[in-house]
Scaffold this motif. Structure first.
Motif, PDB file in Angstrom:
ATOM      1  N   LEU A 276       0.831  -1.212   0.000  1.00  0.00           N
ATOM      2  CA  LEU A 276       0.000   0.000   0.000  1.00  0.00           C
ATOM      3  C   LEU A 276       0.866   1.262   0.000  1.00  0.00           C
ATOM      4  CD1 LEU A 276      -2.778  -1.111   2.518  1.00  0.00           C
ATOM      5  CD2 LEU A 276      -2.999  -0.877   0.031  1.00  0.00           C
ATOM      6  N   VAL A 277       1.962   1.230   0.753  1.00  0.00           N
ATOM      7  CA  VAL A 277       2.890   2.364   0.747  1.00  0.00           C
ATOM      8  C   VAL A 277       3.506   2.519  -0.641  1.00  0.00           C
ATOM      9  CG1 VAL A 277       5.128   3.174   1.622  1.00  0.00           C
ATOM     10  CG2 VAL A 277       3.399   2.327   3.214  1.00  0.00           C
ATOM     11  N   PHE A 278       3.825   1.387  -1.267  1.00  0.00           N
ATOM     12  CA  PHE A 278       4.352   1.395  -2.634  1.00  0.00           C
ATOM     13  C   PHE A 278       3.392   2.156  -3.552  1.00  0.00           C
ATOM     14  CE2 PHE A 278       4.496  -0.382  -6.890  1.00  0.00           C
ATOM     15  CZ  PHE A 278       5.848  -0.539  -7.159  1.00  0.00           C
ATOM     16  N   MET A 279       2.099   1.811  -3.463  1.00  0.00           N
ATOM     17  CA  MET A 279       1.102   2.485  -4.288  1.00  0.00           C
ATOM     18  C   MET A 279       1.005   3.967  -3.944  1.00  0.00           C
ATOM     19  SD  MET A 279      -0.301   0.331  -6.390  1.00  0.00           S
ATOM     20  CE  MET A 279      -1.922   0.969  -6.791  1.00  0.00           C
ATOM     21  N   GLY A 280       0.996   4.257  -2.648  1.00  0.00           N
ATOM     22  CA  GLY A 280       0.911   5.653  -2.223  1.00  0.00           C
ATOM     23  C   GLY A 280       2.051   6.480  -2.762  1.00  0.00           C
ATOM     24  N   ASN A 281       3.257   5.920  -2.723  1.00  0.00           N
ATOM     25  CA  ASN A 281       4.431   6.659  -3.206  1.00  0.00           C
ATOM     26  C   ASN A 281       4.346   6.927  -4.707  1.00  0.00           C
ATOM     27  OD1 ASN A 281       5.965   7.132  -0.860  1.00  0.00           O
ATOM     28  ND2 ASN A 281       6.688   5.028  -0.850  1.00  0.00           N
ATOM     29  N   ILE A 282       3.866   5.926  -5.450  1.00  0.00           N
ATOM     30  CA  ILE A 282       3.736   6.123  -6.900  1.00  0.00           C
ATOM     31  C   ILE A 282       2.722   7.230  -7.203  1.00  0.00           C
ATOM     32  CG2 ILE A 282       2.896   5.079  -9.036  1.00  0.00           C
ATOM     33  CD1 ILE A 282       4.156   2.474  -8.177  1.00  0.00           C
ATOM     34  N   TYR A 283       1.572   7.166  -6.530  1.00  0.00           N
ATOM     35  CA  TYR A 283       0.551   8.188  -6.780  1.00  0.00           C
ATOM     36  C   TYR A 283       1.016   9.566  -6.315  1.00  0.00           C
ATOM     37  CZ  TYR A 283      -2.850   4.671  -8.178  1.00  0.00           C
ATOM     38  OH  TYR A 283      -3.514   3.674  -8.858  1.00  0.00           O
TER      39      TYR A 283
END
Length: 471
Positions: A276-283
């Motif tokens: 989820l952090v991975f996704m947050g960082n990309i967005y």
């Protein structure tokens, strides 16, 4: 008299049977690992007699060994029940009576200990077996496997290399050799070992996963992705493999595919705080700040016992990017979810961020108590001192300037903040048209940390000062 060859064959059987549990690796339970076909196949091969890599036994040792075999297997004809503990005691008694007895006894003891899960003693006796008989292949190899289980990868690497020199070239030896290389940072060698293991048995998923990892660590992203895609055909719900593929695509700067893959993991219901952090960082990197916030908040709520440091870093990034609404919400969630898990350092960082956001959004007066609290906890907090100085200077009042100068002066005494404090103080003096006060501060900056743009600014201030003095 018992035939020497018969004893040696029986010895091989009992040693391999007792050592079954020794082949458990760290990535499965003992039973799961042992039940794998490639592991059983490896042990079955060791029934073969190899005189150059097996120690000889005296007639007396052969007799003792026959008794030990009977203790392990039992004897229906005489009603003797299997008793491995008794067999182990018999071997240990023999070694105590004669430390120079055959290395086969040490090996048997090692296998019994391995079966019990006593890695320390298993390694001890495997090593003593190889000291007595340096070309004892199975002792070298099994000792290496035990060292892998105990996480002693450097030592295991040395033993696996020796086992290969002695003739071992099975899929398990090569695969675990690859694992040792991965865990010691030797990724090119790991790739070679895993490829060899896969050639010997292409059905073992563990070696394919290891190969993918070694490729990704070398930034061979396209090759790594190809391996991962092949594994995912048979294991399509493996979230770890999907996440690895997402990271690989990110390495190829293909954020679109990386996001799409992580969305698959999310839809599978297998998201982790890390994914989820991975996704947050990309967005967040794409300025989709509200969407990024959603993923970060979900990650925080998923596990209140996780390390909050990663989310503190997220709050810092958001604040630096000027996304104050999202940063404020993240800070609030961090403080609520990790109340008892925040270090002093993280608490101070969050206070500073709150202060920065307050000053940037016009909530200066409300921020003063936060900054003062920071300075109370750490009188040498250069950032808090500088923020207080700038806040008071911006008031534009005599009292404000007086307070600002005190805080600026204190901030310049904090080495890490000295240059920034000097520049800010000089600009404050310029805004008050006290050019003569600003010049020595800028000159000091140029001595400590020469910067072209500060040099140009200093020249301008000097010119204005000379003009103002009518010189």
């Amino acid at each position: 008299m018992i035939c020497s060859k018969t004893i040696k064959l029986a010895t091989t059987g009992i040693l391999c049977l007792a050592g079954a549990a020794s082949l458990s690796a760290q990535f499965k339970t003992d039973q799961e690992f042992w039940n794998q076909a490639h592991i059983r196949k490896t042990f079955e091969k060791s029934y073969e007699i190899r005189s150059k890599v097996e120690p000889d036994l005296t007639e007396e040792e052969q007799v003792l060994l026959k008794g030990v075999i009977t203790m392990v297997t039992g004897d229906p004809a005489t009603g003797i029940q299997p008793d491995k503990d008794k067999a182990l005691r018999a071997i240990l008694d023999a070694l105590a009576a004669n430390p120079d007895a055959t290395a086969a006894f040490d090996f048997i003891a090692a296998n019994f200990y391995a079966e019990k899960g006593d890695l320390k003693n298993a390694i001890k006796y495997y090593d003593s077996a190889t000291k007595k008989f340096s070309s004892f292949l199975r002792a070298v190899r099994n000792g290496a496997i035990m060292k892998v289980k105990e996480g002693k990868y450097e030592a295991a690497l040395k033993d696996f290399t020796k086992a290969i020199e002695l003739g071992a070239k099975d899929t398990t030896t090569m695969g675990l050799l690859g694992l040792c290389y991965v865990n010691t940072g030797k990724y090119f060698s790991a790739e070679t070992a895993y490829r060899e293991a896969i050639v010997l048995d292409p059905t073992v998923k563990d070696w394919q996963v290891g190969l993918a990892k070694s490729l990704l660590q070398q930034r061979k992203y396209e090759e790594g992705i190809a391996v991962l895609e092949q594994i995912l055909v048979d294991d399509p719900e493996n979230d770890i493999l999907w996440s690895s593929a997402a990271n690989a695509y990110l390495g190829l700067e293909d954020a679109e595919t990386a996001v799409a893959i992580q969305e698959i993991v999310d839809r599978l219901g297998k998201s982790t705080p890390e994914s989820l952090v991975f996704m947050g960082n990309i967005y967040m990197s794409r300025s989709l700040n509200d969407l990024a916030l959603e993923y970060f908040q979900r990650a925080i709520k998923m596990d209140p016992k996780q390390d909050p440091e990663v989310y503190v870093a997220v709050a810092e990034t958001m604040t630096a990017r000027g996304t104050y609404d999202q940063a404020t919400k993240i800070i609030s969630d961090i403080e609520k979810s990790f109340t008892n898990n925040l270090s002093d350092k993280d608490q101070l960082t969050l206070l500073r961020l709150e202060a920065q956001i307050g000053l940037a959004t016009g909530g200066g007066e409300k921020v003063i108590p936060i900054l003062e609290k920071l300075i109370e906890r750490d009188p040498m907090d250069g950032q808090a001192l500088l923020l207080l100085a700038e806040f008071n200077a911006n008031k534009g009042t005599t009292d404000g300037y007086s307070r600002a100068d005190l805080y600026f002066d204190r901030a310049t005494k904090v080495r890490a903040w000295e240059v920034r404090a000097l520049i800010s103080w000089a600009r404050s003096y310029v805004s008050r048209e006290r050019f003569g006060k600003a010049i020595p501060l800028l000159e000091r900056v140029q001595v400590i940390d020469p910067q072209d743009h500060i040099g140009r600014y200093l020249d301008q201030v000097r010119k204005v000062y000379i003009a103002s003095q009518g010189l």
